[in-house]
Design an enzyme around this catalytic site. Structure first.
Site, short mmCIF file in Angstrom:
data_model
loop_
_atom_site.label_atom_id
_atom_site.label_comp_id
_atom_site.label_asym_id
_atom_site.label_seq_id
_atom_site.Cartn_x
_atom_site.Cartn_y
_atom_site.Cartn_z
N ALA A 14 64.72 49.52 -1.71
CA ALA A 14 64.30 48.12 -1.55
C ALA A 14 64.23 47.78 -0.07
O ALA A 14 64.79 48.47 0.76
CB ALA A 14 65.28 47.20 -2.27
N CYS A 15 63.54 46.70 0.21
CA CYS A 15 63.40 46.21 1.58
C CYS A 15 64.77 46.10 2.23
O CYS A 15 65.70 45.63 1.60
CB CYS A 15 62.72 44.85 1.54
#
Length: 183
Positions: A14-15
């Site tokens: 994920a970011c």
């Protein structure tokens, strides 16, 4: 499927991790070479487009295969030297929000992330739309930019700085650790 010189597996990350890994891998490539980034994070498309633009690399496109997004970037010349956007810690920012001080807050996360939970009263413009939609904002206002971790908000700030915004503040780390009120 487009041909690449190298592939980077960023599936399940994920970011900001797809960008972090992409940046590291791009540093190993020679100008003109193509990197394929395999990701499952839906926000990675806008993130990689904005990152490529801000660093002088070329975003070639994304192809989807099942749940996997195959992003293609061509390495440009040396990354541009950019001055980071000033930052505020999440703790300091939370105090400002809790004090009911009138703040201009821009949330640059993707629609799904924003819909899940956001700070009341924020303006929402996903990172991929910041360049064309930031005209809705006053360039003289002090604007706090927030995303999930602080990476996309930095990229949004760089884009806005080029458009003449002068009072931008990046909230770090962002909504990932936010414990205040949400809608």
């Amino acid at each position: 499927m487009m041909q690449a010189n190298f592939a980077l597996d960023a599936k399940g990350l994920a970011c900001p991790m797809p960008i972090v890994r992409t940046k590291k891998k791009m540093n190993e490539l020679e100008a003109g070479q193509v990197l394929e980034i395999q990701a499952t994070d839906k926000g990675s498309t806008a993130d990689l487009q904005a990152w490529a633009k801000s660093t002088g690399h070329e975003y070639l496109g994304t192809e989807t295969e099942g749940d996997v997004l195959h992003h293609f970037l061509r390495k440009g010349g040396a990354e541009k030297n950019v001055t980071p956007i000033p930052e505020i810690s999440l703790e300091e920012f939370a105090k400002k929000v809790e004090s009911d001080e009138h703040l201009h807050i821009l949330d640059v996360r993707e629609v799904e992330e924003y819909d899940e939970a956001h700070i009341p009263g924020v303006v929402h413009i996903p990172l991929g739309e910041v360049e064309k939609c930031s005209i809705e904002l006053n360039k003289e206002d002090e604007i706090y930019i927030i995303c999930h971790s602080g990476r996309r908000s930095e990229m949004a700030g760089q884009t806005m700085k080029k458009q003449g915004f002068k009072n931008l503040i990046n909230v770090v780390p962002g909504m990932r650790d936010w414990t205040g009120k949400v809608e």
